[in-house]
Design an enzyme around this catalytic site. Structure first.
Site, PDB file in Angstrom:
ATOM      1  N   ASP A 171       1.664 -15.778   6.625  1.00 60.41           N
ATOM      2  CA  ASP A 171       1.274 -17.160   6.289  1.00 60.41           C
ATOM      3  C   ASP A 171       1.293 -17.452   4.791  1.00 60.41           C
ATOM      4  O   ASP A 171       1.509 -18.679   4.522  1.00 60.41           O
ATOM      5  CB  ASP A 171      -0.109 -17.221   6.836  1.00 60.41           C
ATOM      6  CG  ASP A 171      -0.196 -17.129   8.452  1.00 60.41           C
ATOM      7  OD1 ASP A 171       0.835 -17.517   9.138  1.00 60.41           O
ATOM      8  OD2 ASP A 171      -1.206 -17.358   9.045  1.00 60.41           O
ATOM      9  N   TYR A 213      11.247   8.455   1.055  1.00 67.24           N
ATOM     10  CA  TYR A 213      11.273   7.649  -0.100  1.00 67.24           C
ATOM     11  C   TYR A 213      11.825   8.264  -1.486  1.00 67.24           C
ATOM     12  O   TYR A 213      11.799   7.528  -2.605  1.00 67.24           O
ATOM     13  CB  TYR A 213       9.704   7.047  -0.472  1.00 67.24           C
ATOM     14  CG  TYR A 213       9.061   6.512   0.940  1.00 67.24           C
ATOM     15  CD1 TYR A 213       9.467   5.499   1.549  1.00 67.24           C
ATOM     16  CD2 TYR A 213       8.001   7.104   1.797  1.00 67.24           C
ATOM     17  CE1 TYR A 213       8.919   5.022   2.864  1.00 67.24           C
ATOM     18  CE2 TYR A 213       7.489   6.600   2.906  1.00 67.24           C
ATOM     19  CZ  TYR A 213       8.066   5.538   3.270  1.00 67.24           C
ATOM     20  OH  TYR A 213       7.538   5.018   4.545  1.00 67.24           O
ATOM     21  N   SER A 216      13.122   2.763   3.223  1.00 68.69           N
ATOM     22  CA  SER A 216      13.743   3.460   3.972  1.00 68.69           C
ATOM     23  C   SER A 216      14.280   2.286   5.119  1.00 68.69           C
ATOM     24  O   SER A 216      14.075   1.068   4.701  1.00 68.69           O
ATOM     25  CB  SER A 216      12.644   4.157   4.897  1.00 68.69           C
ATOM     26  OG  SER A 216      11.774   3.508   5.234  1.00 68.69           O
ATOM     27  N   ARG A 265       7.037   0.465  13.726  1.00 65.92           N
ATOM     28  CA  ARG A 265       7.680   0.175  12.337  1.00 65.92           C
ATOM     29  C   ARG A 265       8.783  -1.217  12.693  1.00 65.92           C
ATOM     30  O   ARG A 265       9.596  -1.697  11.561  1.00 65.92           O
ATOM     31  CB  ARG A 265       8.336   1.208  11.554  1.00 65.92           C
ATOM     32  CG  ARG A 265       7.367   2.115  11.000  1.00 65.92           C
ATOM     33  CD  ARG A 265       8.024   3.182  10.226  1.00 65.92           C
ATOM     34  NE  ARG A 265       6.976   4.378  10.102  1.00 65.92           N
ATOM     35  CZ  ARG A 265       5.855   4.179   9.215  1.00 65.92           C
ATOM     36  NH1 ARG A 265       5.571   3.597   8.413  1.00 65.92           N
ATOM     37  NH2 ARG A 265       5.209   5.387   9.477  1.00 65.92           N
ATOM     38  N   PRO A 284       0.722  -1.156   0.060  1.00 66.66           N
ATOM     39  CA  PRO A 284       0.087  -0.294  -0.130  1.00 66.66           C
ATOM     40  C   PRO A 284       0.817   1.438   0.028  1.00 66.66           C
ATOM     41  O   PRO A 284       1.905   1.451   0.581  1.00 66.66           O
ATOM     42  CB  PRO A 284      -0.735  -0.151   1.349  1.00 66.66           C
ATOM     43  CG  PRO A 284      -0.137  -0.934   2.225  1.00 66.66           C
ATOM     44  CD  PRO A 284       0.571  -1.959   1.117  1.00 66.66           C
ATOM     45  N   ASN A 285       0.351   2.359  -0.582  1.00 67.60           N
ATOM     46  CA  ASN A 285       0.981   3.438  -0.722  1.00 67.60           C
ATOM     47  C   ASN A 285       2.181   3.913  -1.582  1.00 67.60           C
ATOM     48  O   ASN A 285       2.496   4.804  -1.883  1.00 67.60           O
ATOM     49  CB  ASN A 285       1.158   4.080   0.574  1.00 67.60           C
ATOM     50  CG  ASN A 285      -0.212   4.433   1.367  1.00 67.60           C
ATOM     51  OD1 ASN A 285      -1.162   5.111   0.817  1.00 67.60           O
ATOM     52  ND2 ASN A 285      -0.384   3.870   2.564  1.00 67.60           N
ATOM     53  N   ALA A 323       3.116  -0.920   4.837  1.00 71.88           N
ATOM     54  CA  ALA A 323       2.772  -0.688   6.012  1.00 71.88           C
ATOM     55  C   ALA A 323       1.999  -2.302   6.640  1.00 71.88           C
ATOM     56  O   ALA A 323       2.077  -2.512   7.934  1.00 71.88           O
ATOM     57  CB  ALA A 323       1.503   0.253   6.429  1.00 71.88           C
ATOM     58  N   HIS A 347       4.095  -4.355   9.121  1.00 71.43           N
ATOM     59  CA  HIS A 347       4.005  -4.284  10.760  1.00 71.43           C
ATOM     60  C   HIS A 347       2.583  -4.750  11.233  1.00 71.43           C
ATOM     61  O   HIS A 347       2.595  -4.775  12.156  1.00 71.43           O
ATOM     62  CB  HIS A 347       4.185  -2.798  11.060  1.00 71.43           C
ATOM     63  CG  HIS A 347       5.360  -2.084  10.058  1.00 71.43           C
ATOM     64  ND1 HIS A 347       6.638  -2.716  10.080  1.00 71.43           N
ATOM     65  CD2 HIS A 347       5.225  -0.876   9.104  1.00 71.43           C
ATOM     66  CE1 HIS A 347       7.412  -1.733   9.450  1.00 71.43           C
ATOM     67  NE2 HIS A 347       6.507  -0.924   8.770  1.00 71.43           N
ATOM     68  N   GLU A 386      12.615  -9.676   1.857  1.00 78.56           N
ATOM     69  CA  GLU A 386      11.812  -8.374   2.147  1.00 78.56           C
ATOM     70  C   GLU A 386      12.642  -7.150   1.954  1.00 78.56           C
ATOM     71  O   GLU A 386      13.902  -7.120   2.125  1.00 78.56           O
ATOM     72  CB  GLU A 386      11.586  -8.606   3.720  1.00 78.56           C
ATOM     73  CG  GLU A 386      11.144  -7.422   4.380  1.00 78.56           C
ATOM     74  CD  GLU A 386      11.168  -7.446   5.912  1.00 78.56           C
ATOM     75  OE1 GLU A 386      12.246  -8.254   6.393  1.00 78.56           O
ATOM     76  OE2 GLU A 386      10.499  -6.573   6.625  1.00 78.56           O
ATOM     77  N   ASN A 397       7.915  -5.592  -0.864  1.00 70.96           N
ATOM     78  CA  ASN A 397       7.761  -4.779   0.060  1.00 70.96           C
ATOM     79  C   ASN A 397       6.469  -4.735   0.487  1.00 70.96           C
ATOM     80  O   ASN A 397       5.605  -3.971  -0.258  1.00 70.96           O
ATOM     81  CB  ASN A 397       8.319  -3.199  -0.503  1.00 70.96           C
ATOM     82  CG  ASN A 397       8.183  -2.006   0.382  1.00 70.96           C
ATOM     83  OD1 ASN A 397       7.949  -2.071   1.616  1.00 70.96           O
ATOM     84  ND2 ASN A 397       8.900  -0.747  -0.156  1.00 70.96           N
ATOM     85  N   HIS A 415      12.675  -2.836   1.753  1.00 72.54           N
ATOM     86  CA  HIS A 415      12.176  -1.593   2.356  1.00 72.54           C
ATOM     87  C   HIS A 415      13.232  -0.454   1.854  1.00 72.54           C
ATOM     88  O   HIS A 415      14.125  -0.380   1.977  1.00 72.54           O
ATOM     89  CB  HIS A 415      12.197  -1.485   3.649  1.00 72.54           C
ATOM     90  CG  HIS A 415      11.070  -2.389   4.333  1.00 72.54           C
ATOM     91  ND1 HIS A 415       9.764  -2.458   4.401  1.00 72.54           N
ATOM     92  CD2 HIS A 415      11.649  -3.538   4.952  1.00 72.54           C
ATOM     93  CE1 HIS A 415       9.484  -3.302   4.985  1.00 72.54           C
ATOM     94  NE2 HIS A 415      10.424  -4.128   5.354  1.00 72.54           N
ATOM     95  N   ARG A 440       4.796  10.697  -2.235  1.00 70.08           N
ATOM     96  CA  ARG A 440       4.742  10.601  -0.837  1.00 70.08           C
ATOM     97  C   ARG A 440       6.011  10.677  -0.088  1.00 70.08           C
ATOM     98  O   ARG A 440       7.033  10.234  -0.507  1.00 70.08           O
ATOM     99  CB  ARG A 440       4.414   9.110  -0.739  1.00 70.08           C
ATOM    100  CG  ARG A 440       4.410   8.329   0.391  1.00 70.08           C
ATOM    101  CD  ARG A 440       4.173   6.757   0.287  1.00 70.08           C
ATOM    102  NE  ARG A 440       3.956   6.271   1.666  1.00 70.08           N
ATOM    103  CZ  ARG A 440       4.434   5.174   2.017  1.00 70.08           C
ATOM    104  NH1 ARG A 440       4.846   4.396   1.291  1.00 70.08           N
ATOM    105  NH2 ARG A 440       4.142   5.069   3.219  1.00 70.08           N
ATOM    106  N   ARG A 477      12.924   4.148  12.543  1.00 71.45           N
ATOM    107  CA  ARG A 477      12.022   5.214  12.533  1.00 71.45           C
ATOM    108  C   ARG A 477      10.916   4.989  13.819  1.00 71.45           C
ATOM    109  O   ARG A 477      11.433   4.774  14.713  1.00 71.45           O
ATOM    110  CB  ARG A 477      11.370   5.067  11.175  1.00 71.45           C
ATOM    111  CG  ARG A 477      12.196   5.418  10.034  1.00 71.45           C
ATOM    112  CD  ARG A 477      11.499   5.175   8.607  1.00 71.45           C
ATOM    113  NE  ARG A 477      10.208   6.057   8.535  1.00 71.45           N
ATOM    114  CZ  ARG A 477       9.181   5.811   7.520  1.00 71.45           C
ATOM    115  NH1 ARG A 477       9.502   4.802   6.612  1.00 71.45           N
ATOM    116  NH2 ARG A 477       8.281   6.543   7.485  1.00 71.45           N
TER     117      ARG A 477
HETATM  118  C1  DQA Z   1       8.518   0.855   3.837  1.00 74.04           C
HETATM  119  C2  DQA Z   1       8.612   1.291   5.303  1.00 74.04           C
HETATM  120  C3  DQA Z   1       7.209   1.028   6.024  1.00 74.04           C
HETATM  121  O1  DQA Z   1       7.307   1.353   7.521  1.00 74.04           O
HETATM  122  C4  DQA Z   1       5.901   1.976   5.370  1.00 74.04           C
HETATM  123  O2  DQA Z   1       4.790   1.648   6.035  1.00 74.04           O
HETATM  124  C5  DQA Z   1       6.174   1.750   3.826  1.00 74.04           C
HETATM  125  C6  DQA Z   1       7.238   1.702   3.290  1.00 74.04           C
HETATM  126  C7  DQA Z   1       9.772   1.294   2.944  1.00 74.04           C
HETATM  127  O3  DQA Z   1       9.945   0.988   2.035  1.00 74.04           O
HETATM  128  O4  DQA Z   1      10.511   1.834   3.379  1.00 74.04           O
HETATM  129  O5  DQA Z   1       4.976   2.065   3.207  1.00 74.04           O
HETATM  130  O6  DQA Z   1       8.177  -0.229   3.753  1.00 74.04           O
END
Ligand code: DQA
Length: 144
Positions: free
Chosen positions: A86, A22, A101, A110, A9-10, A76, A79, A97, A73, A99, A17, A106
């Site tokens: 699963d 980012y 950031s 997170r 998401p996002n 959110a 977390h 995995e 990635n 990320h 954003r 942070r």
């Molecule tokens: C993220 C870090 C997450 O805490 C955050 O909710 C994101 C982006 C990152 O790529 O740094 O949406 O996964």
């Protein structure tokens, strides 16, 4: 070798954003970088982004028997989502995995990653380059 690249998401809002976390490049820029690296590595990728947890679960399940690795990635959902953890455990596809950031430096909330326990590696805090590192980790892992 085929890798499924999932963004949660996002991440469709990259470029707009929170640029302090980012950067200013977009999701389209990120996908172009990933496709270039995949070509260089001689592998194929499918890139998918969704704002919906169940869509991401469906995509992981659909990769069963098809993908040799998953680069995710979860944003959110990192977390919060036992469902994504699963799903990765269910399909048993090597998963990395990533990320942009470093969530561990942070907010307190997170610092928890549910999916991490099912992943062969975590790459964080390296910007978009972290995705390319993740692809290389999966490519090397599949060769072993
Ligand atoms: C993220 C870090 C997450 O805490 C955050 O909710 C994101 C982006 C990152 O790529 O740094 O949406 O996964």
């Amino acid at each position: 070798m085929h890798i499924l690249v999932l963004n949660g998401p996002n991440l469709n809002m990259l470029g707009i954003r929170e640029p302090e976390h980012y950067g200013t490049q977009t999701l389209a820029d990120l996908i172009a970088m990933i496709e270039d690296e995949a070509q260089r590595l001689g592998i194929t990728v499918e890139c998918y982004q969704s704002n919906h947890e169940g869509d991401l679960v469906d995509k992981i399940q659909a990769a069963y028997g098809k993908a040799d690795g998953i680069l995710i990635n979860p944003a959110a959902y990192t977390h919060t989502s036992v469902a994504l953890l699963d799903a990765v455990k269910a399909v048993q596809i090597p998963t990395v995995e990533v990320h942009i950031s470093d969530p561990d430096t942070r907010d307190e909330f997170r610092k928890i990653s549910y999916i991490r326990q099912a992943c062969i590696a975590t790459v964080k805090g390296k910007g978009f380059a972290g995705y390319l590192e993740g692809l290389r980790i999966l490519a090397d892992y599949a060769k072993k």
